[in-house]
Design a protein around this motif. Structure first.
Motif, PDB file in Angstrom:
ATOM      1  N   ILE A  83      62.899  98.026  23.090  1.00 39.90           N
ATOM      2  CA  ILE A  83      62.920  96.557  23.080  1.00 39.90           C
ATOM      3  C   ILE A  83      61.588  96.002  23.565  1.00 39.90           C
ATOM      4  O   ILE A  83      61.055  95.048  22.992  1.00 39.90           O
ATOM      5  N   GLY A  84      61.012  96.615  24.601  1.00 38.47           N
ATOM      6  CA  GLY A  84      59.711  96.176  25.104  1.00 38.47           C
ATOM      7  C   GLY A  84      58.604  96.348  24.081  1.00 38.47           C
ATOM      8  O   GLY A  84      57.735  95.481  23.926  1.00 38.47           O
ATOM      9  N   GLU A  85      58.621  97.470  23.360  1.00 38.50           N
ATOM     10  CA  GLU A  85      57.624  97.696  22.305  1.00 38.50           C
ATOM     11  C   GLU A  85      57.777  96.657  21.199  1.00 38.50           C
ATOM     12  O   GLU A  85      56.792  96.100  20.710  1.00 38.50           O
ATOM     13  N   ALA A  86      59.018  96.404  20.786  1.00 38.06           N
ATOM     14  CA  ALA A  86      59.250  95.434  19.717  1.00 38.06           C
ATOM     15  C   ALA A  86      58.809  94.033  20.146  1.00 38.06           C
ATOM     16  O   ALA A  86      58.127  93.330  19.381  1.00 38.06           O
ATOM     17  N   ILE A  87      59.159  93.640  21.336  1.00 43.45           N
ATOM     18  CA  ILE A  87      58.758  92.314  21.829  1.00 43.45           C
ATOM     19  C   ILE A  87      57.246  92.230  21.946  1.00 43.45           C
ATOM     20  O   ILE A  87      56.638  91.208  21.603  1.00 43.45           O
ATOM     21  N   LEU A  88      56.614  93.293  22.425  1.00 44.31           N
ATOM     22  CA  LEU A  88      55.152  93.309  22.556  1.00 44.31           C
ATOM     23  C   LEU A  88      54.478  93.071  21.218  1.00 44.31           C
ATOM     24  O   LEU A  88      53.618  92.191  21.095  1.00 44.31           O
ATOM     25  N   PHE A  89      54.871  93.816  20.191  1.00 43.03           N
ATOM     26  CA  PHE A  89      54.222  93.664  18.888  1.00 43.03           C
ATOM     27  C   PHE A  89      54.562  92.326  18.234  1.00 43.03           C
ATOM     28  O   PHE A  89      53.716  91.730  17.571  1.00 43.03           O
ATOM     29  N   ILE A  90      55.776  91.838  18.430  1.00 44.31           N
ATOM     30  CA  ILE A  90      56.144  90.535  17.861  1.00 44.31           C
ATOM     31  C   ILE A  90      55.332  89.427  18.502  1.00 44.31           C
ATOM     32  O   ILE A  90      54.777  88.562  17.810  1.00 44.31           O
ATOM     33  N   VAL A  91      55.230  89.432  19.823  1.00 43.44           N
ATOM     34  CA  VAL A  91      54.481  88.369  20.514  1.00 43.44           C
ATOM     35  C   VAL A  91      52.998  88.451  20.183  1.00 43.44           C
ATOM     36  O   VAL A  91      52.353  87.414  19.940  1.00 43.44           O
ATOM     37  N   LEU A  92      52.444  89.654  20.139  1.00 47.00           N
ATOM     38  CA  LEU A  92      51.031  89.774  19.774  1.00 47.00           C
ATOM     39  C   LEU A  92      50.795  89.309  18.342  1.00 47.00           C
ATOM     40  O   LEU A  92      49.785  88.663  18.055  1.00 47.00           O
ATOM     41  N   PHE A  93      51.708  89.634  17.444  1.00 43.96           N
ATOM     42  CA  PHE A  93      51.546  89.218  16.056  1.00 43.96           C
ATOM     43  C   PHE A  93      51.669  87.705  15.905  1.00 43.96           C
ATOM     44  O   PHE A  93      50.917  87.083  15.149  1.00 43.96           O
ATOM     45  N   VAL A  94      52.594  87.099  16.641  1.00 41.35           N
ATOM     46  CA  VAL A  94      52.765  85.644  16.560  1.00 41.35           C
ATOM     47  C   VAL A  94      51.539  84.921  17.119  1.00 41.35           C
ATOM     48  O   VAL A  94      51.103  83.912  16.573  1.00 41.35           O
ATOM     49  N   LYS A  95      50.952  85.450  18.193  1.00 45.42           N
ATOM     50  CA  LYS A  95      49.794  84.804  18.818  1.00 45.42           C
ATOM     51  C   LYS A  95      48.460  85.289  18.243  1.00 45.42           C
ATOM     52  O   LYS A  95      47.402  84.897  18.725  1.00 45.42           O
ATOM     53  N   ARG A  96      48.512  86.123  17.223  1.00 47.67           N
ATOM     54  CA  ARG A  96      47.317  86.734  16.646  1.00 47.67           C
ATOM     55  C   ARG A  96      46.297  85.696  16.190  1.00 47.67           C
ATOM     56  O   ARG A  96      45.109  85.788  16.516  1.00 47.67           O
ATOM     57  N   LYS A  97      46.729  84.705  15.443  1.00 49.06           N
ATOM     58  CA  LYS A  97      45.800  83.733  14.881  1.00 49.06           C
ATOM     59  C   LYS A  97      45.076  82.968  15.982  1.00 49.06           C
ATOM     60  O   LYS A  97      43.867  82.758  15.909  1.00 49.06           O
ATOM     61  N   ARG A  98      45.793  82.584  17.027  1.00 47.72           N
ATOM     62  CA  ARG A  98      45.179  81.837  18.128  1.00 47.72           C
ATOM     63  C   ARG A  98      44.185  82.693  18.907  1.00 47.72           C
ATOM     64  O   ARG A  98      43.117  82.218  19.303  1.00 47.72           O
ATOM     65  N   MET A  99      44.519  83.968  19.114  1.00 42.70           N
ATOM     66  CA  MET A  99      43.614  84.837  19.863  1.00 42.70           C
ATOM     67  C   MET A  99      42.338  85.134  19.068  1.00 42.70           C
ATOM     68  O   MET A  99      41.242  85.150  19.632  1.00 42.70           O
ATOM     69  N   ILE A 100      42.470  85.358  17.773  1.00 43.51           N
ATOM     70  CA  ILE A 100      41.288  85.616  16.946  1.00 43.51           C
ATOM     71  C   ILE A 100      40.454  84.348  16.812  1.00 43.51           C
ATOM     72  O   ILE A 100      39.227  84.405  16.793  1.00 43.51           O
TER      73      ILE A 100
END
Length: 110
Positions: A83-100
């Motif tokens: 669950i932690g891995e899934a949440i980690l990748f989902i949150v990073l993917f959702v915030k990807r555009k803002r971070m880049i």
């Protein structure tokens, strides 16, 4: 609280800390380098390694106490790890555009 409740609480807290620390690393490095996939995989690996170390620590504690506690903690740890891995990748993917976008505005040299 008895000894088992304290150990279970510490076990869950360390699993949450592993996910939070790997997210902080991933988001910081994506903002700094602009590389999403590489830093996401490294953050996932950090979460996996810390989670496995916490599960190994649980083995050493719980095996001498009770076998049912051992198996229940194992199931809890593995499920929290996935669950932690899934949440980690989902949150990073959702915030990807803002971070880049943050990287492009602040660190890109042209």
């Amino acid at each position: 609280m008895n000894e088992i409740d304290t150990a279970l609480t510490i076990y869950v807290i360390f699993m949450i800390i592993a996910s939070f620390a790997s997210f902080k690393y991933g988001s910081f490095m994506i903002r700094k380098t602009g590389l999403f996939l590489q830093n996401s995989l490294i953050a996932g690996t950090i979460n996996l390694v810390i989670g496995i170390l916490v599960i190994i620590g649980w083995f050493f504690f719980s095996w001498s106490v009770n076998e049912f506690l051992f198996l229940g903690g194992l199931v809890l740890g593995i499920s929290m790890l996935f669950i932690g891995e899934a949440i980690l990748f989902i949150v990073l993917f959702v915030k990807r555009k803002r971070m880049i976008q943050f990287y492009n505005e602040n660190f890109k040299t042209t």
